[in-house]
Design an enzyme around this catalytic site. Structure first.
Site, PDB file in Angstrom:
ATOM      1  N   GLY A  60     -24.276  15.025 -33.228  1.00 21.50           N
ATOM      2  CA  GLY A  60     -25.395  14.360 -33.880  1.00 21.50           C
ATOM      3  C   GLY A  60     -26.134  13.444 -32.936  1.00 21.50           C
ATOM      4  N   SER A  61     -27.161  12.794 -33.468  1.00 21.66           N
ATOM      5  CA  SER A  61     -28.082  12.046 -32.623  1.00 21.66           C
ATOM      6  C   SER A  61     -27.469  10.795 -32.007  1.00 21.66           C
ATOM      7  CB  SER A  61     -29.332  11.668 -33.435  1.00 21.66           C
ATOM      8  OG  SER A  61     -28.980  10.895 -34.567  1.00 21.66           O
ATOM      9  N   THR A  62     -26.548  10.131 -32.707  1.00 23.43           N
ATOM     10  CA  THR A  62     -25.901   8.951 -32.121  1.00 23.43           C
ATOM     11  C   THR A  62     -24.740   9.358 -31.225  1.00 23.43           C
ATOM     12  OG1 THR A  62     -26.488   7.765 -34.146  1.00 23.43           O
ATOM     13  CG2 THR A  62     -25.012   6.657 -32.624  1.00 23.43           C
ATOM     14  N   GLY A 130     -25.718  17.279 -39.030  1.00 22.13           N
ATOM     15  CA  GLY A 130     -25.851  18.133 -37.851  1.00 22.13           C
ATOM     16  C   GLY A 130     -25.193  19.483 -38.011  1.00 22.13           C
ATOM     17  N   GLU A 136     -15.750  18.409 -37.450  1.00 24.54           N
ATOM     18  CA  GLU A 136     -15.677  16.948 -37.378  1.00 24.54           C
ATOM     19  C   GLU A 136     -14.511  16.416 -38.196  1.00 24.54           C
ATOM     20  OE1 GLU A 136     -20.373  15.731 -36.698  1.00 24.54           O
ATOM     21  OE2 GLU A 136     -19.633  16.074 -38.729  1.00 24.54           O
ATOM     22  N   LYS A 154     -28.089   3.126 -41.684  1.00 23.02           N
ATOM     23  CA  LYS A 154     -27.145   4.057 -42.327  1.00 23.02           C
ATOM     24  C   LYS A 154     -26.165   3.356 -43.269  1.00 23.02           C
ATOM     25  CE  LYS A 154     -28.975   7.435 -40.060  1.00 23.02           C
ATOM     26  NZ  LYS A 154     -28.287   8.210 -39.039  1.00 23.02           N
TER      27      LYS A 154
END
Length: 257
Positions: A60-62, A130, A136, A154
């Site tokens: 994911g983005s982070t 994602g 995960e 979030k």
């Protein structure tokens, strides 16, 4: 200005890696701020990684920024082994020189750093934006210290504003979707361009909008009892530490006692 330009240049790469754009807002200042909050959370998280550890790499983005920073640690001589939660994270890590191993080579993971789509104050999560929720969750369950990194937006009082991803097998998916709708949600097969999104496990992802999820434990049991459901994006009682990046550049840590 140079940092802002670098951030802007990296946005398309992160979008391509994780099959969705990090940002939905077109305002470049807000995009840059969002990147910086993610970066600050990731930078704090990697301080928990020590030489010789076997770690989990999120998706994911982070998590993208965490993997970038882990690559820097390896370049500076830290000895690490890693299990990735998606093919995209694995590809990125290999390119950065991180040694990737399989679960057949390890009994447990010391630390995993991953992101989340929503976090409540009890550290319960919605994940799977994602498309990697199953891997995960497998990695999370094998981890001694499970760290979630996210930007401050979030954090929510009650899970459910973000649609809950549910992974289902292709055979009989129509029946699985009908049963999910009976639980009180609007359910849609996730699309990628003009075709159904296919997970790394060759399954569909169904995005389920429940609204407020006031009884997440009950809902998780009901969803996973549906034939054809592989797992869902509720990660309950799993996170040990949540690190939130704030707009002012600081970080807030939840949990960790």
């Amino acid at each position: 200005m140079e940092e802002q330009d670098k951030n802007a240049a990296e946005i398309p790469l992160a979008c391509a890696l994780f099959k969705k754009c990090i940002f939905s807002n077109n305002n470049k200042n807000m995009e840059g701020q969002s990147i910086n909050t993610k970066k600050s959370a990731a930078a704090k998280a990697i301080t928990f990684i020590k030489d010789g550890m076997t770690i989990g790499l999120g998706t994911g983005s982070t998590a993208y920024w965490a993997i970038q920073s882990i690559g820097d640690l390896v370049k500076n001589g830290l000895q690490l082994k890693a299990v990735a939660t998606s093919l995209h994270s694995e590809k990125m890590a290999r390119e950065l020189g991180v040694q990737i191993i399989s679960f057949g080579d390890v009994d447990k993971l010391d630390v995993t750093i991953d992101g989340a789509d929503e976090v409540d104050e009890k550290l319960n999560l919605i994940k799977g934006g994602g498309g990697a929720l199953l891997r995960e969750k497998i990695v999370a369950a094998a981890t001694e210290l499970y760290i979630i990194v996210a930007d401050e937006t979030k954090l929510v009082n009650t899970l459910g504003t973000f649609p809950l991803p549910v992974e289902v097998v292709l055979f009989g998916w129509e029946m699985s979707v009908r049963q999910l709708k009976k639980l009180g949600c609007t359910a849609k097969i996730r699309m990628a361009d003009d075709a159904a999104f296919i997970s790394d496990n060759d399954n569909y992802i169904v995005d389920c909008s429940f609204g407020s999820i006031t009884e997440p434990d009950r809902l998780q049991q009901e969803i996973n009892a549906i034939p054809g459901v592989v797992d869902n994006g509720l990660f309950l009682h799993m996170a040990d530490l949540v690190i939130l990046g704030n707009a002012d550049g600081s970080t807030t840590m939840l949990g960790g006692e």
